[in-house]
Enzyme design. Structure first.
Site, short mmCIF file in Angstrom:
data_model
loop_
_atom_site.label_atom_id
_atom_site.label_comp_id
_atom_site.label_asym_id
_atom_site.label_seq_id
_atom_site.Cartn_x
_atom_site.Cartn_y
_atom_site.Cartn_z
N ASP A 1 0.56 -7.00 -10.18
CA ASP A 1 -0.45 -6.67 -11.18
C ASP A 1 -0.93 -5.23 -10.98
O ASP A 1 -0.94 -4.40 -11.90
CB ASP A 1 -1.63 -7.66 -11.01
CG ASP A 1 -2.62 -7.60 -12.15
OD1 ASP A 1 -2.38 -6.84 -13.11
OD2 ASP A 1 -3.65 -8.30 -12.08
N ASP B 1 0.84 -1.21 0.00
CA ASP B 1 0.00 0.00 0.00
C ASP B 1 0.86 1.25 0.00
O ASP B 1 0.59 2.22 -0.71
CB ASP B 1 -1.00 -0.01 1.17
CG ASP B 1 -0.37 -0.44 2.49
OD1 ASP B 1 0.79 -0.90 2.50
OD2 ASP B 1 -1.05 -0.31 3.53
#
Ligand code: NAD
Length: 369
Positions: free
Chosen positions: A250, A226
């Site tokens: 991804d 994050d």
């Protein structure tokens, strides 16, 4: 000496249009003696389904496995979206990646100076940006078992996917990333969520062990996924090489792909293990899809495809000078104001796919006489 074999897969949508342009570039390299590749072609995706009833035939997979490198354009289109999952064009692509054993997906996010205004971020944040994201491609939550949707005794439904990694899966992709870092600015950022996931704890431990055992000379940092997403937008130039698992890789590579501003400019490479004879599977493709909205109009940007060929020369054939030549030709063509519609700026007239391809070939000639 036997000729190196390259397989071209035009696929669907804009695929055949951008393939026509990379063919010109490949022919230029062969005709000037810089390469002497044996180039063959086959079907993949929707066109393969229409012709053979499957998005990837065993024969096409075999031909890919027997080639020294594979260059694919794009697959997919609305026409095939109604098919069962197993017959969809994208399944052909997944089967090909799996069949080639390519576990490391390399996505550069490189901002060409002349296109710094194309980014949605401020030019000073992205000007000169050159980062490489390495995503693990064959493991993790997209493949882990158990998976599925089940109905519980109380009538609720439950969806399950499993994030799972083994030591060897982590080490082999981390090794690719360390090696790449050595050829670049010697910095690697390894990304997981070791704060909340056991697979992340293992990832961090294995990368740290490998670093201590074989790559002490590379500067290694660890970052939670994050935070990495936030840092990529705040100050992307702090990174050199980033390595992450299939899921986080991804997301982060898609995020990074927007830093340069246009999908039509971004190539990618996927690599497998090097065997005892030094042979390594190499699969190259632009990161964009088949762009059905502009297919058949002759206006697609062929540069991501051409730059993917450049990555093939660099990573599968160790031809750095030829790869540099392609990047320089692309840079010069853009600087001269030759732009397809997706990267056109105020005051410029968009050119066709074919004009862009011709301009790159002409520039390759100018750069070498
Ligand atoms: P897309 O990348 O095809 O298109 C997104 C947008 O970018 C469109 O507006 C398109 O016109 C534009 N664009 C893409 N490439 C361009 C280029 N070279 N030049 C100019 N503009 C370009 O993504 P999508 O619309 O989400 O998907 C379309 C189809 O492609 C779907 O069937 C999808 O499954 C498939 N797809 C395939 C791949 C692949 O082959 N690796 C990757 C992503 C999506």
């Amino acid at each position: 000496m036997t000729k190196k074999k390259v397989l071209l897969l035009p696929g669907d949508g804009i695929g055949p249009e951008i393939t026509a342009e990379v063919r010109k570039v490949m022919a230029w390299f062969n005709s000037t003696g810089r390469t002497s590749f044996e180039i063959t072609e086959d079907l993949i995706g929707g066109i393969s389904y229409d012709t053979h009833g499957t998005p990837l035939t065993d024969a096409a997979l075999k031909r890919a496995q027997e080639s020294d490198a594979v260059l694919m354009a794009s697959v997919g289109g609305v026409k095939w979206d109604v098919l069962p999952f197993k017959d969809r064009p994208e399944r052909g692509l997944l089967a090909l990646r799996k069949g080639l054993g390519v576990f490391a997906n390399l996505r550069p996010a490189l901002v060409f100076d002349v296109l710094a205004n194309a980014s949605t971020l401020k030019p000073e944040v992205v000007q000169g940006l050159d980062i490489m994201i390495v995503r693990e491609l064959l493991g993790g939550v997209y493949f882990g078992e158990p998976r599925g949707i089940e109905t519980l005794p109380d009538g609720q439904r439950r969806g399950v996917n499993t994030q799972v990694y083994t030591t060897s899966e982590i080490q082999r992709v981390a090794r690719v990333a360390f090696e790449l870092a050595r050829k670049r600015k010697n910095k690697l950022c390894s990304v997981e969520k070791a704060n909340v996931m056991e697979s992340g704890v293992l990832w961090r431990e294995e990368v740290t062990k490998l670093h201590a055992a074989e790559y002490k000379d590379v500067e290694l940092v660890h970052m939670y996924a994050d935070n990495c997403a936030m840092q990529l937008v705040r100050n992307p130039k702090q990174f050199d090489v980033i390595v992450s698992d299939n899921l986080f890789g991804d997301l982060l590579s898609d995020l990074a792909s927007m830093l340069p501003g246009s999908l039509g400019m971004l190539p990618s490479a996927s690599l497998g293990l090097r065997d005892a004879s030094g042979r390594q599977a190499g699969f190259y493709e632009p990161i964009h899809g088949s762009a059905p909205d502009i297919a058949g109009k002759g206006i697609a940007n062929p540069l991501a495809m051409i730059l993917s060929y450049g990555m093939m020369l660099r990573y599968s054939f160790d031809m750095a000078a030829n790869a540099d030549l392609i990047e320089k030709a692309v840079q010069n063509v853009l600087r001269a104001g030759v732009r397809t519609g997706d990267i056109v700026e105020k005051g410029q007239t968009p050119v066709s796919t074919a004009v862009m391809g011709d301009a790159v070939v002409k520039e390759l000639t100018s750069l070498t006489i």
